[in-house]
Design a protein around this motif. Structure first.
Motif, mmCIF file in Angstrom:
data_model
loop_
_atom_site.group_PDB
_atom_site.id
_atom_site.type_symbol
_atom_site.label_atom_id
_atom_site.label_comp_id
_atom_site.label_asym_id
_atom_site.label_seq_id
_atom_site.Cartn_x
_atom_site.Cartn_y
_atom_site.Cartn_z
ATOM 1 N N ALA A 109 -12.588 -15.712 -10.337
ATOM 2 C CA ALA A 109 -12.061 -16.932 -10.945
ATOM 3 C C ALA A 109 -11.363 -16.622 -12.264
ATOM 4 C CB ALA A 109 -13.192 -17.928 -11.168
ATOM 5 N N SER A 110 -10.228 -17.269 -12.473
ATOM 6 C CA SER A 110 -9.420 -17.004 -13.663
ATOM 7 C C SER A 110 -9.968 -17.683 -14.910
ATOM 8 C CB SER A 110 -7.985 -17.487 -13.434
ATOM 9 O OG SER A 110 -7.952 -18.911 -13.371
ATOM 10 N N GLY A 111 -10.727 -18.760 -14.702
ATOM 11 C CA GLY A 111 -11.227 -19.516 -15.842
ATOM 12 C C GLY A 111 -10.379 -20.729 -16.170
ATOM 13 N N PHE A 112 -9.248 -20.874 -15.475
ATOM 14 C CA PHE A 112 -8.383 -22.034 -15.681
ATOM 15 C C PHE A 112 -8.592 -23.018 -14.532
ATOM 16 C CE2 PHE A 112 -6.022 -18.498 -17.713
ATOM 17 C CZ PHE A 112 -6.028 -18.983 -19.017
ATOM 18 N N VAL A 113 -8.725 -24.290 -14.855
ATOM 19 C CA VAL A 113 -9.082 -25.284 -13.843
ATOM 20 C C VAL A 113 -7.987 -25.498 -12.804
ATOM 21 C CG1 VAL A 113 -10.651 -26.484 -15.404
ATOM 22 C CG2 VAL A 113 -8.252 -27.178 -15.321
ATOM 23 N N ASP A 114 -6.745 -25.167 -13.144
ATOM 24 C CA ASP A 114 -5.645 -25.397 -12.201
ATOM 25 C C ASP A 114 -5.151 -24.110 -11.546
ATOM 26 O OD1 ASP A 114 -4.655 -24.451 -14.594
ATOM 27 O OD2 ASP A 114 -2.853 -25.692 -14.581
ATOM 28 N N VAL A 115 -5.944 -23.049 -11.621
ATOM 29 C CA VAL A 115 -5.614 -21.791 -10.940
ATOM 30 C C VAL A 115 -6.740 -21.481 -9.964
ATOM 31 C CG1 VAL A 115 -5.180 -19.313 -11.190
ATOM 32 C CG2 VAL A 115 -4.300 -20.916 -12.904
ATOM 33 N N LYS A 116 -6.430 -21.549 -8.670
ATOM 34 C CA LYS A 116 -7.428 -21.296 -7.636
ATOM 35 C C LYS A 116 -7.444 -19.813 -7.266
ATOM 36 C CE LYS A 116 -6.548 -25.852 -5.587
ATOM 37 N NZ LYS A 116 -6.090 -26.566 -4.362
ATOM 38 N N GLU A 117 -8.593 -19.341 -6.815
ATOM 39 C CA GLU A 117 -8.699 -17.940 -6.414
ATOM 40 C C GLU A 117 -7.789 -17.620 -5.232
ATOM 41 O OE1 GLU A 117 -12.457 -15.822 -6.356
ATOM 42 O OE2 GLU A 117 -13.436 -17.543 -7.319
ATOM 43 N N SER A 118 -7.409 -18.632 -4.467
ATOM 44 C CA SER A 118 -6.534 -18.422 -3.312
ATOM 45 C C SER A 118 -5.054 -18.382 -3.696
ATOM 46 C CB SER A 118 -6.757 -19.535 -2.278
ATOM 47 O OG SER A 118 -6.506 -20.816 -2.849
ATOM 48 N N VAL A 136 -2.972 -13.797 -13.436
ATOM 49 C CA VAL A 136 -3.302 -14.689 -14.551
ATOM 50 C C VAL A 136 -4.650 -14.312 -15.152
ATOM 51 C CG1 VAL A 136 -3.860 -17.071 -15.176
ATOM 52 C CG2 VAL A 136 -1.893 -16.599 -13.709
ATOM 53 N N LYS A 137 -5.619 -14.011 -14.295
ATOM 54 C CA LYS A 137 -6.941 -13.607 -14.791
ATOM 55 C C LYS A 137 -6.835 -12.324 -15.614
ATOM 56 C CE LYS A 137 -11.552 -12.100 -13.290
ATOM 57 N NZ LYS A 137 -12.297 -12.946 -14.239
ATOM 58 N N THR A 138 -6.059 -11.366 -15.116
ATOM 59 C CA THR A 138 -5.889 -10.095 -15.823
ATOM 60 C C THR A 138 -5.181 -10.304 -17.153
ATOM 61 O OG1 THR A 138 -5.744 -8.938 -13.699
ATOM 62 C CG2 THR A 138 -4.951 -7.758 -15.648
ATOM 63 N N ALA A 139 -4.131 -11.111 -17.141
ATOM 64 C CA ALA A 139 -3.386 -11.385 -18.373
ATOM 65 C C ALA A 139 -4.271 -12.064 -19.409
ATOM 66 C CB ALA A 139 -2.170 -12.250 -18.064
ATOM 67 N N ALA A 140 -5.119 -12.976 -18.955
ATOM 68 C CA ALA A 140 -6.022 -13.667 -19.874
ATOM 69 C C ALA A 140 -7.080 -12.706 -20.415
ATOM 70 C CB ALA A 140 -6.679 -14.845 -19.171
ATOM 71 N N ALA A 141 -7.604 -11.844 -19.544
ATOM 72 C CA ALA A 141 -8.629 -10.884 -19.961
ATOM 73 C C ALA A 141 -8.083 -9.910 -21.000
ATOM 74 C CB ALA A 141 -9.153 -10.121 -18.747
ATOM 75 N N CYS A 142 -6.797 -9.601 -20.898
ATOM 76 C CA CYS A 142 -6.150 -8.685 -21.844
ATOM 77 C C CYS A 142 -5.550 -9.432 -23.032
ATOM 78 C CB CYS A 142 -5.066 -7.878 -21.134
ATOM 79 S SG CYS A 142 -5.704 -6.740 -19.882
ATOM 80 N N GLN A 143 -5.831 -10.729 -23.108
ATOM 81 C CA GLN A 143 -5.384 -11.585 -24.208
ATOM 82 C C GLN A 143 -3.860 -11.675 -24.309
ATOM 83 O OE1 GLN A 143 -7.538 -9.903 -27.589
ATOM 84 N NE2 GLN A 143 -9.245 -11.290 -27.201
ATOM 85 N N GLY A 165 -4.492 -20.520 -22.232
ATOM 86 C CA GLY A 165 -4.246 -21.804 -21.595
ATOM 87 C C GLY A 165 -4.048 -22.898 -22.625
ATOM 88 N N PHE A 166 -4.093 -24.124 -22.140
ATOM 89 C CA PHE A 166 -3.937 -25.275 -23.009
ATOM 90 C C PHE A 166 -5.306 -25.856 -23.349
ATOM 91 C CE2 PHE A 166 0.031 -24.697 -20.793
ATOM 92 C CZ PHE A 166 0.986 -24.945 -21.762
ATOM 93 N N GLU A 167 -5.325 -26.774 -24.287
ATOM 94 C CA GLU A 167 -6.590 -27.328 -24.763
ATOM 95 C C GLU A 167 -7.373 -28.044 -23.675
ATOM 96 O OE1 GLU A 167 -5.766 -29.757 -28.129
ATOM 97 O OE2 GLU A 167 -5.243 -28.070 -29.442
ATOM 98 N N ASP A 168 -6.676 -28.495 -22.630
ATOM 99 C CA ASP A 168 -7.364 -29.198 -21.545
ATOM 100 C C ASP A 168 -7.922 -28.246 -20.493
ATOM 101 O OD1 ASP A 168 -5.020 -28.348 -20.406
ATOM 102 O OD2 ASP A 168 -4.265 -30.338 -19.880
ATOM 103 N N MET A 172 -6.245 -26.031 -18.779
ATOM 104 C CA MET A 172 -5.275 -25.733 -17.728
ATOM 105 C C MET A 172 -4.331 -24.616 -18.169
ATOM 106 S SD MET A 172 -4.363 -29.620 -16.470
ATOM 107 C CE MET A 172 -3.659 -29.105 -14.914
ATOM 108 N N PHE A 173 -3.763 -23.925 -17.177
ATOM 109 C CA PHE A 173 -2.781 -22.882 -17.449
ATOM 110 C C PHE A 173 -1.366 -23.361 -17.133
ATOM 111 C CE2 PHE A 173 -0.310 -19.058 -16.219
ATOM 112 C CZ PHE A 173 -0.371 -18.400 -17.438
ATOM 113 N N ARG A 174 -1.261 -24.358 -16.254
ATOM 114 C CA ARG A 174 0.031 -24.895 -15.816
ATOM 115 C C ARG A 174 0.918 -23.778 -15.257
ATOM 116 N NH1 ARG A 174 0.721 -28.725 -21.218
ATOM 117 N NH2 ARG A 174 -1.292 -29.753 -20.960
ATOM 118 N N PRO A 175 0.423 -23.109 -14.208
ATOM 119 C CA PRO A 175 1.102 -21.928 -13.662
ATOM 120 C C PRO A 175 2.515 -22.177 -13.160
ATOM 121 C CG PRO A 175 -0.543 -22.749 -12.131
ATOM 122 C CD PRO A 175 -0.763 -23.471 -13.419
ATOM 123 N N ASN A 176 2.774 -23.370 -12.662
ATOM 124 C CA ASN A 176 4.097 -23.656 -12.106
ATOM 125 C C ASN A 176 5.051 -24.272 -13.119
ATOM 126 O OD1 ASN A 176 3.397 -22.755 -9.443
ATOM 127 N ND2 ASN A 176 2.209 -24.635 -9.204
ATOM 128 N N GLY A 177 4.574 -24.439 -14.336
ATOM 129 C CA GLY A 177 5.427 -24.986 -15.378
ATOM 130 C C GLY A 177 6.396 -23.940 -15.899
#
Length: 242
Positions: A113-122, A129-136, A140-143, A145-150
């Motif tokens: 799991a990436s840790g973002f509510v709008d990013v599914k493991e599938s 996204v998970k790797t990018a977040a782990a490497c800082q 994401g946003f305060e809510d 979400m990562f808004r991957p398609n934005g």
């Protein structure tokens, strides 16, 4: 490199993971004392190989970013949009930009799991996204979400690139220079946000991101696929990794 290997036929170094996934590792070929060496720059200990993987996209043949797009494609950093097409002028999504950063740096993908509510493991971009977040590299946003398609603005992209510059060591190569002096001359410098100022200045000072015509930073403009490829190539070149 072994005798008889043509250095011009090496596109990049790669790692073949146990699950069969092949990932790019930043690689450059250089000559020392008459002998060629493939310098593989990796953040992990792995078994490496070099490959010849030339790739050209038909819709960038007359595009300003032709060289960067084809180079990053040949290095397996960027993907096309189908049938030899790259769609260079389309805006890039946040998920695509995160994936390019991860591939460009040669990071090993993390699962789960990436840790973002709008990013599914599938989702295809979950691991990137998970790797990018782990490497800082990304946040994401305060809510939550990562808004991957934005879409992603130049200002947002520069904050991610500046974080990548710390990983490659490029930040340490920059001379001490204050933000005001670095951004002096850009007509829209007052539009730089407090949260992005140091990142924007670092990208400009390193010449990884260039201004727009009219001496503009154009921070609110969206990044295109071609611009993302060019920025990634500049980052790797300026860092001495390719």
């Amino acid at each position: 490199m072994p005798e008889g290997v043509d250095p011009s036929k090496i596109t990049t170094g790669v790692v073949v993971e146990p699950d069969g996934i092949v990932r790019h590792v930043p690689t450059r070929v250089e000559q020392r004392d008459g002998k060629y060496y493939a310098i593989i720059n990796s953040l992990t200990n792995s078994t490496y190989s070099v490959v010849w993987h030339p790739l050209t996209f038909s819709d960038v043949s007359n595009h300003w970013a032709k060289q960067a797009v084809n180079d990053m494609g040949s290095r397996m950093v960027i993907n096309g949009t189908g049938e030899d097409q790259f769609s260079p002028n389309d805006n890039i999504s946040r998920a695509e930009f995160a994936a390019i950063l991860v591939r460009g740096l040669g990071l090993r993908l993390e699962n789960g799991a990436s840790g973002f509510v709008d990013v599914k493991e599938s989702d295809w971009y979950n691991d990137a996204v998970k790797t990018a977040a782990a490497c800082q590299l990304v946040q994401g946003f305060e809510d939550g979400m990562f808004r991957p398609n934005g879409t992603i603005t130049r200002e947002q992209a520069m904050t991610m690139i500046a974080r990548a510059m710390k990983i490659t060591g490029l930040t340490d190569q920059l001379a001490d220079q204050n933000i005001v002096d670095t951004l002096h001359g850009y007509k829209d410098v007052e539009a730089v946000s407090d949260w992005s100022a140091s990142s924007v200045a670092a990208c400009v000072q390193a010449s990884v991101v260039t201004g727009k015509p009219g001496q503009l930073l154009a921070l609110d403009q969206f990044i295109t696929r071609a611009e993302a490829a060019a920025i990634m190539e500049r980052l790797l070149h300026k860092s001495g990794l390719i």
